[in-house]
Write a protein that holds these residues in place. Structure first.
Motif, short mmCIF file in Angstrom:
data_model
loop_
_atom_site.label_atom_id
_atom_site.label_comp_id
_atom_site.label_asym_id
_atom_site.label_seq_id
_atom_site.Cartn_x
_atom_site.Cartn_y
_atom_site.Cartn_z
N PHE A 2 25.58 -7.23 -41.06
CA PHE A 2 24.54 -7.15 -40.03
C PHE A 2 23.16 -7.33 -40.65
N ALA A 3 22.91 -6.64 -41.77
CA ALA A 3 21.61 -6.74 -42.43
C ALA A 3 21.36 -8.16 -42.94
N GLY A 4 22.39 -8.76 -43.55
CA GLY A 4 22.23 -10.10 -44.08
C GLY A 4 21.93 -11.13 -43.01
N ALA A 5 22.52 -10.93 -41.82
CA ALA A 5 22.32 -11.89 -40.74
C ALA A 5 20.87 -11.95 -40.28
N LEU A 6 20.11 -10.89 -40.54
CA LEU A 6 18.72 -10.84 -40.08
C LEU A 6 17.71 -11.24 -41.14
N HIS A 47 27.30 -12.83 -47.32
CA HIS A 47 28.17 -13.37 -46.27
C HIS A 47 27.47 -13.35 -44.92
N GLY A 48 26.79 -12.25 -44.60
CA GLY A 48 26.04 -12.19 -43.36
C GLY A 48 24.90 -13.19 -43.34
N GLN A 68 24.75 -16.05 -44.82
CA GLN A 68 25.26 -17.40 -44.64
C GLN A 68 25.96 -17.58 -43.30
N ASP A 69 26.99 -16.78 -43.04
CA ASP A 69 27.90 -17.10 -41.95
C ASP A 69 27.39 -16.74 -40.56
N ALA A 70 26.69 -15.63 -40.42
CA ALA A 70 26.15 -15.29 -39.10
C ALA A 70 25.10 -16.31 -38.67
N GLN A 71 24.39 -16.87 -39.62
CA GLN A 71 23.36 -17.85 -39.30
C GLN A 71 23.97 -19.12 -38.68
N LYS A 72 25.22 -19.42 -39.02
CA LYS A 72 25.83 -20.63 -38.45
C LYS A 72 26.05 -20.46 -36.96
N THR A 73 26.43 -19.26 -36.55
CA THR A 73 26.57 -18.99 -35.12
C THR A 73 25.20 -19.02 -34.43
N MET A 74 24.21 -18.45 -35.08
CA MET A 74 22.85 -18.54 -34.53
C MET A 74 22.46 -20.00 -34.31
N GLY A 75 22.80 -20.84 -35.28
CA GLY A 75 22.45 -22.26 -35.18
C GLY A 75 23.10 -22.93 -33.99
N VAL A 76 24.37 -22.60 -33.72
CA VAL A 76 25.07 -23.21 -32.58
C VAL A 76 24.46 -22.75 -31.26
N ILE A 77 24.19 -21.45 -31.13
CA ILE A 77 23.58 -20.95 -29.90
C ILE A 77 22.18 -21.54 -29.72
N ALA A 124 22.62 -10.68 -31.53
CA ALA A 124 23.96 -10.89 -31.00
C ALA A 124 24.89 -11.44 -32.08
N ALA A 125 24.42 -12.40 -32.86
CA ALA A 125 25.25 -12.98 -33.92
C ALA A 125 25.53 -11.96 -35.01
#
Length: 334
Positions: free
Chosen positions: A52-56, A188-189, A191-200, A223-224
């Motif tokens: 979660f922290a990495g995604a932000l 991991h957060g 890298q990978d959560a950002q890909k979902t952010m990119g699609v949305i 959300a991602a």
């Protein structure tokens, strides 16, 4: 109709993010669990929080996914949304197939393959030069760097601690693995959560609900981050067994080095190169690198070969599924 498609795309993107979490949970914690540095439940909680922290922490990888894979500008927003929808279906299907067989394939490349396949099926332009620079080259180079760097660092660690007490050294590295596993989960957060952010973000751009100058909305980031954290907490036990034990029996020192090297590779790609590198490829190659310091035969190369097959097949397989879904759905939705 467009509102409904946007809602479906966002829901599918978050579903993909969730499957990414449980599919790739093993990336962050398999080594720590296999060496008993952390209990499975404690490792999953820690990984979920750090994901979660990495995604932000950044959006550079998300921008690459949104703007550098397929060109959605010259088609209607309706068709663009269908392409994104089919890409997500292709990526999710391949994630579930490889999870079922316990193969640590790349969710990153599944998503990119889905975008390419659906884009080609829809007659869209594909940014091949960007894909080569941002996807293909990192796909080849990152495992080589992970293997080589992990091997070299492990050799150095073995030399530094050559005269130390094995019991005390093992205990210290087991404690150190808590930090290295957290660093890996953060990467991991990132890298990978950002890909979902990119699609949305891509879907929102096509219908004018976001601007290229305004960046990714905060609700998309949250959300991602939440979806990948929940997926991580649900666990990925099949793949965890492959990474933690079937490639090589890891000790705490080797687990610490593999996780630390992987985290460094992920951070460099996210912050410096802005490349959507595969966390799966990175940690798997690092595990092989530290394992090879025992002796080359210590690595179960047959298992590694099966994993490599999954790596090679991921982009074309996800692309094929996405294209097939597009050909089935486009007559209905267009």
């Amino acid at each position: 109709m467009e509102l409904a498609l946007v809602v479906v795309v966002v829901a599918l993107a978050l579903s993909f993010d969730y499957t990414n979490g449980f599919h790739d949970a093993a990336n962050a914690i398999a080594t720590s669990v296999s060496t008993r540095a952390l209990t499975p439940r404690a490792a999953l909680i820690m990984a979920a929080v750090m994901n979660f922290a990495g995604a932000l922490l950044g959006t550079e990888v998300a921008e690459t996914i949104a703007k550098s894979i397929v060109d959605l500008q010259d088609v209607s927003s309706h068709q663009a949304l269908i392409v994104v929808l089919c890409a997500l279906v292709g990526a999710i299907v391949w994630n579930l197939i490889t999870w079922w067989f316990g193969l640590p394939s790349s969710s990153t490349h599944a998503l990119i393959g889905g975008l390419v396949g659906a884009g080609l099926a829809g007659g869209l332009a594909v940014y091949w030069s960007a894909i080569v620079d941002k996807v293909v080259l990192p796909m080849v180079i990152s495992p080589v760097v992970g293997f080589s760097f992990a091997f070299i660092v492990m050799v150095g660690v073995l030399w530094i601690f050559r005269s130390a007490s094995p019991t005390r050294t093992t205990r210290r590295f087991r404690l150190a693995q808590t930090a290295s596993a957290a660093a890996m989960a953060l990467g991991h957060g990132l890298q990978d959560a950002q890909k979902t952010m990119g699609v949305i973000y891509m879907a929102l751009l096509t219908v004018g609900w976001a601007s290229a100058d305004g960046g990714i909305p905060i609700w998309v980031k949250l959300a991602a981050a939440s979806a990948i954290s929940l997926g991580t907490y649900s666990g990925g036990w099949r793949i965890m067994r492959t990474l933690g034990r079937r490639i090589i029996e890891l000790d705490p020192a080797r687990g610490f080095v593999a996780e630390s090297v992987s985290a460094v590779v992920l951070y460099v790609n996210a912050f410096v190169l802005h490349a959507p590198v595969s966390t799966t490829h990175t940690i798997t190659s690092a595990i092989m690198g530290v394992g090879a310091t025992k002796r080359l035969s210590a690595v179960r190369w047959g298992v590694a070969k099966n994993i490599a097959y999954a790596w090679v097949l991921t982009i074309p397989a996800a692309a094929s599924v996405a294209a097939l879904v597009y050909w089935v759905l486009s007559p209905i939705l267009l």
